[in-house]
Scaffold this motif. Structure first.
Motif, PDB file in Angstrom:
ATOM      1  N   LYS A 125       0.820  -1.217   0.000  1.00  0.00           N
ATOM      2  CA  LYS A 125       0.000   0.000   0.000  1.00  0.00           C
ATOM      3  C   LYS A 125       0.855   1.268   0.000  1.00  0.00           C
ATOM      4  O   LYS A 125       2.001   1.255   0.411  1.00  0.00           O
ATOM      5  CB  LYS A 125      -0.990  -0.020   1.168  1.00  0.00           C
ATOM      6  CG  LYS A 125      -0.382  -0.110   2.551  1.00  0.00           C
ATOM      7  CD  LYS A 125      -1.501  -0.161   3.583  1.00  0.00           C
ATOM      8  CE  LYS A 125      -1.031  -0.590   4.944  1.00  0.00           C
ATOM      9  NZ  LYS A 125      -0.871  -1.995   5.185  1.00  0.00           N
ATOM     10  N   ASP A 161       0.374   7.768   8.138  1.00  0.00           N
ATOM     11  CA  ASP A 161       0.479   6.352   8.527  1.00  0.00           C
ATOM     12  C   ASP A 161       1.702   6.136   9.398  1.00  0.00           C
ATOM     13  O   ASP A 161       1.677   5.345  10.337  1.00  0.00           O
ATOM     14  CB  ASP A 161       0.593   5.469   7.275  1.00  0.00           C
ATOM     15  CG  ASP A 161      -0.656   5.552   6.415  1.00  0.00           C
ATOM     16  OD1 ASP A 161      -1.760   5.369   6.956  1.00  0.00           O
ATOM     17  OD2 ASP A 161      -0.525   5.815   5.201  1.00  0.00           O
ATOM     18  N   SER A 193       4.837  -0.537   4.592  1.00  0.00           N
ATOM     19  CA  SER A 193       3.682  -0.655   3.706  1.00  0.00           C
ATOM     20  C   SER A 193       3.074  -2.064   3.763  1.00  0.00           C
ATOM     21  O   SER A 193       1.959  -2.281   3.338  1.00  0.00           O
ATOM     22  CB  SER A 193       4.028  -0.257   2.265  1.00  0.00           C
ATOM     23  OG  SER A 193       4.987  -1.120   1.754  1.00  0.00           O
ATOM     24  N   ASN A 226       2.751  -3.577   6.783  1.00  0.00           N
ATOM     25  CA  ASN A 226       2.127  -3.619   8.106  1.00  0.00           C
ATOM     26  C   ASN A 226       0.660  -3.223   8.081  1.00  0.00           C
ATOM     27  O   ASN A 226       0.247  -2.392   7.269  1.00  0.00           O
ATOM     28  CB  ASN A 226       2.864  -2.670   9.067  1.00  0.00           C
ATOM     29  CG  ASN A 226       4.028  -3.337   9.754  1.00  0.00           C
ATOM     30  OD1 ASN A 226       3.865  -3.948  10.780  1.00  0.00           O
ATOM     31  ND2 ASN A 226       5.191  -3.245   9.138  1.00  0.00           N
ATOM     32  N   GLU A 227      -0.082  -3.791   8.998  1.00  0.00           N
ATOM     33  CA  GLU A 227      -1.453  -3.316   9.238  1.00  0.00           C
ATOM     34  C   GLU A 227      -1.314  -2.105  10.151  1.00  0.00           C
ATOM     35  O   GLU A 227      -0.789  -2.206  11.253  1.00  0.00           O
ATOM     36  CB  GLU A 227      -2.281  -4.404   9.940  1.00  0.00           C
ATOM     37  CG  GLU A 227      -2.524  -5.624   9.065  1.00  0.00           C
ATOM     38  CD  GLU A 227      -3.105  -5.281   7.694  1.00  0.00           C
ATOM     39  OE1 GLU A 227      -4.056  -4.467   7.634  1.00  0.00           O
ATOM     40  OE2 GLU A 227      -2.586  -5.797   6.687  1.00  0.00           O
ATOM     41  N   LYS A 283      -3.027   1.278  12.120  1.00  0.00           N
ATOM     42  CA  LYS A 283      -4.294   1.719  12.704  1.00  0.00           C
ATOM     43  C   LYS A 283      -4.861   2.883  11.903  1.00  0.00           C
ATOM     44  O   LYS A 283      -4.179   3.852  11.636  1.00  0.00           O
ATOM     45  CB  LYS A 283      -4.068   2.134  14.160  1.00  0.00           C
ATOM     46  CG  LYS A 283      -5.342   2.498  14.886  1.00  0.00           C
ATOM     47  CD  LYS A 283      -5.062   2.846  16.321  1.00  0.00           C
ATOM     48  CE  LYS A 283      -6.308   3.139  17.106  1.00  0.00           C
ATOM     49  NZ  LYS A 283      -7.243   4.061  16.508  1.00  0.00           N
ATOM     50  N   LYS A 284      -6.119   2.746  11.522  1.00  0.00           N
ATOM     51  CA  LYS A 284      -6.797   3.841  10.813  1.00  0.00           C
ATOM     52  C   LYS A 284      -7.402   4.769  11.864  1.00  0.00           C
ATOM     53  O   LYS A 284      -8.045   4.317  12.788  1.00  0.00           O
ATOM     54  CB  LYS A 284      -7.897   3.305   9.883  1.00  0.00           C
ATOM     55  CG  LYS A 284      -7.331   2.552   8.695  1.00  0.00           C
ATOM     56  CD  LYS A 284      -6.546   3.493   7.780  1.00  0.00           C
ATOM     57  CE  LYS A 284      -5.612   2.751   6.863  1.00  0.00           C
ATOM     58  NZ  LYS A 284      -4.319   3.356   6.707  1.00  0.00           N
TER      59      LYS A 284
END
Length: 136
Positions: free
Chosen positions: A2, A53, A129, A131-132, A134-135
């Motif tokens: 991402k 991010d 990119s 990694n998950e 946190k949004k």
């Protein structure tokens, strides 16, 4: 992989240009938001609807230095979840320990050779990119 929104906190114009040059050469289209010091970075972070991010920061900066910035960041209930990675020329053990105590996600030494710098930044950004994150 991402695309990342990256907040780069760096007061050295040459370092900013170097980082942007590496990022623009990558396949992934990361977005770089620049802040020239900790104070400017905190202004950017006031907009909680559009947070980065990851945050990459230098330690030696005017006004608010990297350590002070990290302490403010990690004491905020929303901002503390943004991974902060120190990107510095300082291989001072005291700085390293202090940064990890505060809760950084990484500590990367800027190499002198440009090719090594490119390689480190590429690896760093490809890791984050994957990694998950946190949004907010």
């Amino acid at each position: 992989m991402k695309n990342l929104n990256i907040l780069l906190v760096e007061d050295d114009m040459i370092e900013l240009m170097k980082f942007n040059r590496v990022v623009s050469s990558l396949e992934a289209k990361h977005n770089v938001i620049e802040a020239n010091n900790g104070e400017d970075a905190l202004k950017v972070l006031e907009d909680k609807t559009n947070l980065p991010d990851i945050i990459l920061l230098d330690l030696n900066m005017p006004k608010i230095n990297g350590l002070e910035f990290l302490q403010i960041l990690k004491s905020d209930d929303v901002l503390k979840y943004i991974p902060a990675i120190v990107l510095t020329t300082s291989n001072n053990d005291k700085d390293l320990v202090e940064c990890y105590k505060i809760g950084i996600a990484g500590y990367v030494l800027k190499p002198l050779k440009y090719e090594e710098y490119v390689s480190k930044i590429e690896n760093l950004l490809s890791y984050w990119s994957l990694n998950e994150l946190k949004k907010h």
